[in-house]
Scaffold this motif. Structure first.
Motif, mmCIF file in Angstrom:
data_model
loop_
_atom_site.group_PDB
_atom_site.id
_atom_site.type_symbol
_atom_site.label_atom_id
_atom_site.label_comp_id
_atom_site.label_asym_id
_atom_site.label_seq_id
_atom_site.Cartn_x
_atom_site.Cartn_y
_atom_site.Cartn_z
ATOM 1 N N GLU A 291 23.426 -4.414 18.527
ATOM 2 C CA GLU A 291 24.026 -3.506 19.519
ATOM 3 C C GLU A 291 24.531 -2.228 18.846
ATOM 4 O OE1 GLU A 291 26.991 -5.866 21.508
ATOM 5 O OE2 GLU A 291 25.451 -7.154 22.378
ATOM 6 N N TYR A 292 25.136 -2.397 17.698
ATOM 7 C CA TYR A 292 25.626 -1.229 16.940
ATOM 8 C C TYR A 292 24.453 -0.308 16.585
ATOM 9 C CZ TYR A 292 27.618 1.273 12.914
ATOM 10 O OH TYR A 292 28.016 2.236 12.019
ATOM 11 N N LYS B 183 23.527 1.973 19.332
ATOM 12 C CA LYS B 183 24.482 3.080 19.493
ATOM 13 C C LYS B 183 24.309 4.121 18.387
ATOM 14 C CE LYS B 183 28.150 0.688 22.009
ATOM 15 N NZ LYS B 183 27.651 -0.626 22.316
ATOM 16 N N ARG C 272 23.110 8.237 18.643
ATOM 17 C CA ARG C 272 23.879 9.354 18.095
ATOM 18 C C ARG C 272 23.127 10.091 16.985
ATOM 19 N NH1 ARG C 272 29.802 10.302 16.671
ATOM 20 N NH2 ARG C 272 29.637 11.665 14.880
ATOM 21 N N THR D 269 33.153 2.894 16.545
ATOM 22 C CA THR D 269 32.018 2.225 17.183
ATOM 23 C C THR D 269 31.749 0.892 16.512
ATOM 24 O OG1 THR D 269 31.091 4.414 17.584
ATOM 25 C CG2 THR D 269 29.604 2.547 17.875
ATOM 26 N N CYS E 12 32.117 -2.849 18.171
ATOM 27 C CA CYS E 12 31.001 -3.802 18.207
ATOM 28 C C CYS E 12 31.386 -5.130 17.552
ATOM 29 C CB CYS E 12 29.772 -3.231 17.497
ATOM 30 S SG CYS E 12 28.934 -1.940 18.434
#
Ligand code: SF4
Ligand code: SF4
Length: 286
Positions: free
Chosen positions: A64-65, A68, A72, A280, A284
């Protein structure tokens, strides 16, 4: 399996360092050896040295990280695991993370950085998961010198110290280079330059690793760290490291642009965003 451009690794190919980035996914907290320069404290300040991370992720959290991070910073081409301990002291987490990344981001290059102690049973898995780049940290090819660098090594439940421990570790490391090359994987050898301990030996490390097919050596100057046996060893400067690289370069290509990254480094090598992404990563990890 997706065909990948393996030149797009900023550490192995300096010419891509300005355009290709990497992320280290901190999914491997335990280590199976103790280096006398290592102190793995978790830390969210902008401290750049190997072993530091602002959190540890489970494999599904790492996936999931990764989503993200890519949203970015789309210039990231490499996902790696470099601690904060050792990937193969945490093999289940390491392999599961690579499997999830393969599912979600097959276009990325996959990279692992290990001390080599526990990697041998997993060489076929590494190749099957499409890992293209592996780093093994080898700072001595003589157990008498290795015994000064490693406080202990753990093999299963048995802890070895002194030359015996260093010898076991070295045997595994050299077999790892050979096994990785047999599987077509690009191999970097990281060698920590420790004045008064291995600086006069490190060209020998280059020779031995080159003879086994290693592709590139990265001499990393020791970064003396508090609360370690090498805390008071002086950090070697360019005047020490450059001649060693020159001499070793006769045997194996030398990396010259290493940033001594954290275990949760992210972004271009010259533009690390781990501090910006600290929140972030921590979100996570919950
Ligand atoms: Fe620290 Fe890496 Fe050495 Fe383990 S192998 S003790 S994490 S530097
Ligand atoms: Fe690349 Fe050096 Fe950073 Fe590892 S520590 S990711 S080799 S720049």
């Amino acid at each position: 399996m997706t065909v990948k451009d393996t030149t797009k690794h900023p550490c192995f190919n300096k010419s891509t360092a300005g355009s290709c980035g990497r992320v280290h996914l901190p999914v491997a907290p335990k280590c199976n050896i103790q280096c006398n320069y290592c102190n793995r404290k978790y830390d969210c300040v902008n401290e750049s040295r190997p072993g530091v991370t602002s959190g540890v992720l489970k494999p599904f959290q790492a996936a999931e990280y990764m989503d993200k991070v890519l949203a970015r910073e789309p210039r990231i081409t490499v996902a790696g695991i470099a601690g904060p301990g050792d990937p193969f002291a945490n093999p289940a987490e390491t392999l599961e993370t690579m499997r999830l990344l393969n599912e979600r981001h097959p276009e990325l290059l996959f990279c692992l950085s290990s001390n080599g102690m526990g990697i041998l049973p997993y060489l076929d898995d590494i190749a099957a998961l499409g890992v293209s780049h592996v780093t093994i940290t080898i700072s001595a090819v003589d157990p008498a010198i290795g015994a000064k660098i490693y406080a202990w090594v753990k093999d299963g439940n048995v802890v070895y110290r002194g030359e015996k421990g260093a010898e076991i570790l070295l045997d595994r490391q050299l077999a790892a280079i050979k096994g990785l090359k047999e599987r077509g994987i690009t191999v970097k050898v990281n060698s920590i330059v420790i004045p008064g301990v291995n600086d006069e030996h490190i060209v020998e490390v280059a020779k031995v690793c080159a003879s086994l097919g290693a592709d590139i050596q990265n001499m990393i100057p020791l970064k003396p760290t508090a609360d370690t046996p090498f805390a008071k060893v002086p950090e070697p400067g360019r005047e020490t490291v450059l001649p060693l690289r020159k001499e070793a370069g006769a045997f194996i290509e030398q990396m010259t642009h290493c940033k001594r990254c954290r275990a949760d480094a992210v972004g271009l090598l010259g533009d690390d965003q781990s501090a910006a992404l600290c929140g972030t990563l921590q979100a996570c990890s919950k």
